[in-house]
Design a protein around this motif. Structure first.
Motif, mmCIF file in Angstrom:
data_model
loop_
_atom_site.group_PDB
_atom_site.id
_atom_site.type_symbol
_atom_site.label_atom_id
_atom_site.label_comp_id
_atom_site.label_asym_id
_atom_site.label_seq_id
_atom_site.Cartn_x
_atom_site.Cartn_y
_atom_site.Cartn_z
ATOM 1 N N ASP A 46 121.815 -29.365 15.069
ATOM 2 C CA ASP A 46 122.457 -28.353 15.916
ATOM 3 C C ASP A 46 121.705 -28.182 17.237
ATOM 4 O O ASP A 46 122.325 -28.034 18.300
ATOM 5 N N ALA A 47 120.370 -28.212 17.166
ATOM 6 C CA ALA A 47 119.575 -28.064 18.391
ATOM 7 C C ALA A 47 119.814 -29.253 19.331
ATOM 8 O O ALA A 47 119.983 -29.076 20.544
ATOM 9 N N THR A 48 119.856 -30.451 18.754
ATOM 10 C CA THR A 48 120.109 -31.645 19.578
ATOM 11 C C THR A 48 121.487 -31.597 20.197
ATOM 12 O O THR A 48 121.672 -31.912 21.381
ATOM 13 N N SER A 49 122.474 -31.193 19.424
ATOM 14 C CA SER A 49 123.838 -31.060 19.935
ATOM 15 C C SER A 49 123.886 -30.055 21.083
ATOM 16 O O SER A 49 124.552 -30.285 22.106
ATOM 17 N N GLY A 50 123.153 -28.960 20.937
ATOM 18 C CA GLY A 50 123.126 -27.943 21.987
ATOM 19 C C GLY A 50 122.524 -28.483 23.277
ATOM 20 O O GLY A 50 123.047 -28.214 24.373
ATOM 21 N N TYR A 51 121.436 -29.256 23.166
ATOM 22 C CA TYR A 51 120.809 -29.836 24.362
ATOM 23 C C TYR A 51 121.739 -30.852 25.019
ATOM 24 O O TYR A 51 121.811 -30.946 26.252
ATOM 25 N N VAL A 57 128.978 -38.702 20.706
ATOM 26 C CA VAL A 57 127.597 -39.080 20.398
ATOM 27 C C VAL A 57 127.288 -38.798 18.941
ATOM 28 O O VAL A 57 127.545 -37.700 18.433
ATOM 29 N N LEU A 58 126.734 -39.785 18.238
ATOM 30 C CA LEU A 58 126.306 -39.620 16.861
ATOM 31 C C LEU A 58 124.842 -39.200 16.856
ATOM 32 O O LEU A 58 123.983 -39.890 17.388
ATOM 33 N N ILE A 59 124.558 -38.054 16.248
ATOM 34 C CA ILE A 59 123.200 -37.527 16.145
ATOM 35 C C ILE A 59 122.716 -37.734 14.713
ATOM 36 O O ILE A 59 123.439 -37.455 13.758
ATOM 37 N N GLN A 60 121.482 -38.211 14.570
ATOM 38 C CA GLN A 60 120.936 -38.479 13.257
ATOM 39 C C GLN A 60 119.570 -37.825 13.092
ATOM 40 O O GLN A 60 118.812 -37.696 14.051
ATOM 41 N N GLU A 101 118.824 -39.384 5.123
ATOM 42 C CA GLU A 101 119.451 -39.434 6.440
ATOM 43 C C GLU A 101 120.576 -38.408 6.546
ATOM 44 O O GLU A 101 121.384 -38.263 5.620
ATOM 45 N N TYR A 102 120.605 -37.713 7.676
ATOM 46 C CA TYR A 102 121.657 -36.737 7.960
ATOM 47 C C TYR A 102 122.243 -37.069 9.337
ATOM 48 O O TYR A 102 121.536 -37.556 10.219
ATOM 49 N N GLU A 103 123.519 -36.759 9.519
ATOM 50 C CA GLU A 103 124.122 -37.040 10.816
ATOM 51 C C GLU A 103 125.286 -36.106 11.082
ATOM 52 O O GLU A 103 125.902 -35.542 10.158
#
Length: 246
Positions: A237-242, A218-221, A210-212
């Protein structure tokens, strides 16, 4: 016109709040036995007073491979006759014995094996996809609304608290907020709270790394079968950008 907008906005807000009061709440305690491919569930249902208003019964569906054990209460739970032998579910009716004031509390326990084989049709094969309504194997667990692994009430949304106990080297992901993830000897306990109404409950489980990271509040995992911090960083990083974009 402005006054109309304000009144209309208040009506919409009140309507939404009242709709939230009509959601069935599931308090789920789950034991996953990966080796035997079985699941045991105790579900303490809370059916809001508004849902039962004007009637003394309500129907639900449950995967027919799960054998229920109904507990005594101010209600009877009856298996409905004429269930389709080819269907994935059996249907039951909760029938209230007496007038019940307030919410109806219904405890249900059930267990069984869920292991529908993964199939690949022509369209799925072309796109590299496979599908199953639900499966518990030593490669992973996938349970969703299509599995009917919790009592399903037609046209009603749900909220839930979920506690899962399983082998220590596996983990669990679901919707909502994870509040507990701890290991005691050889058992892992994971808890999720989902207070936002949903149509179904996912339970995904396997052995993963697991990475986060956080994007604001917002917590992204990311969950990877094979450890790969560089790949995980790209996903995060891609999720954070979106999230920032939208």
């Amino acid at each position: 016109m402005q006054r109309f907008k304000i009144i209309f906005g208040l009506f919409i807000s009140t309507h939404v709040l009242n709709a939230y009061d009509q959601n069935i709440h599931h308090n789920l305690v789950v034991n996953l036995n990966i080796q035997e491919r079985t699941i045991t569930v105790v579900d303490s249902l809370t059916i809001p007073e508004g849902v039962m208003q004007g009637r003394n019964s309500i129907a639900f569906a449950l995967n027919k491979k799960l054998v229920p054990e109904f507990r005594e209460g101010s209600f009877d739970i009856l298996k409905m006759p004429g269930n389709d032998p080819n269907a994935i579910v059996d249907r039951y009716t909760i029938r209230v014995k007496d007038n019940v004031e307030g919410d109806l509390l219904v405890p249900i326990a059930y267990s069984g094996m869920i292991s529908e084989e993964i199939s690949t049709g022509a369209d799925e094969y072309a796109r590299g996809f496979s599908e199953t309504t639900g499966i518990i194997t030593d490669a992973g667990v996938y349970l969703a609304g299509s599995t009917y692994w919790i009592p399903s009430f037609d046209n009603l949304l749900l909220t839930y608290d979920l506690t899962v106990m399983l082998r220590a080297d596996w983990n669990v992901v679901s919707q909502g907020e994870r509040t507990v993830n701890e290991v005691n000897e050889d058992v892992r306990t994971v808890q999720y709270q989902a207070g936002t109404p949903a149509e179904e409950v996912y339970l995904i489980s396997a052995a993963w790394t697991e990475y986060e990271q956080r994007a604001g509040e917002v917590l992204i995992q990311a969950f990877l079968r094979t450890p790969d911090s560089a790949l995980a960083s790209r996903y995060l990083d891609a999720t954070s950008g979106y999230l920032n974009m939208y």
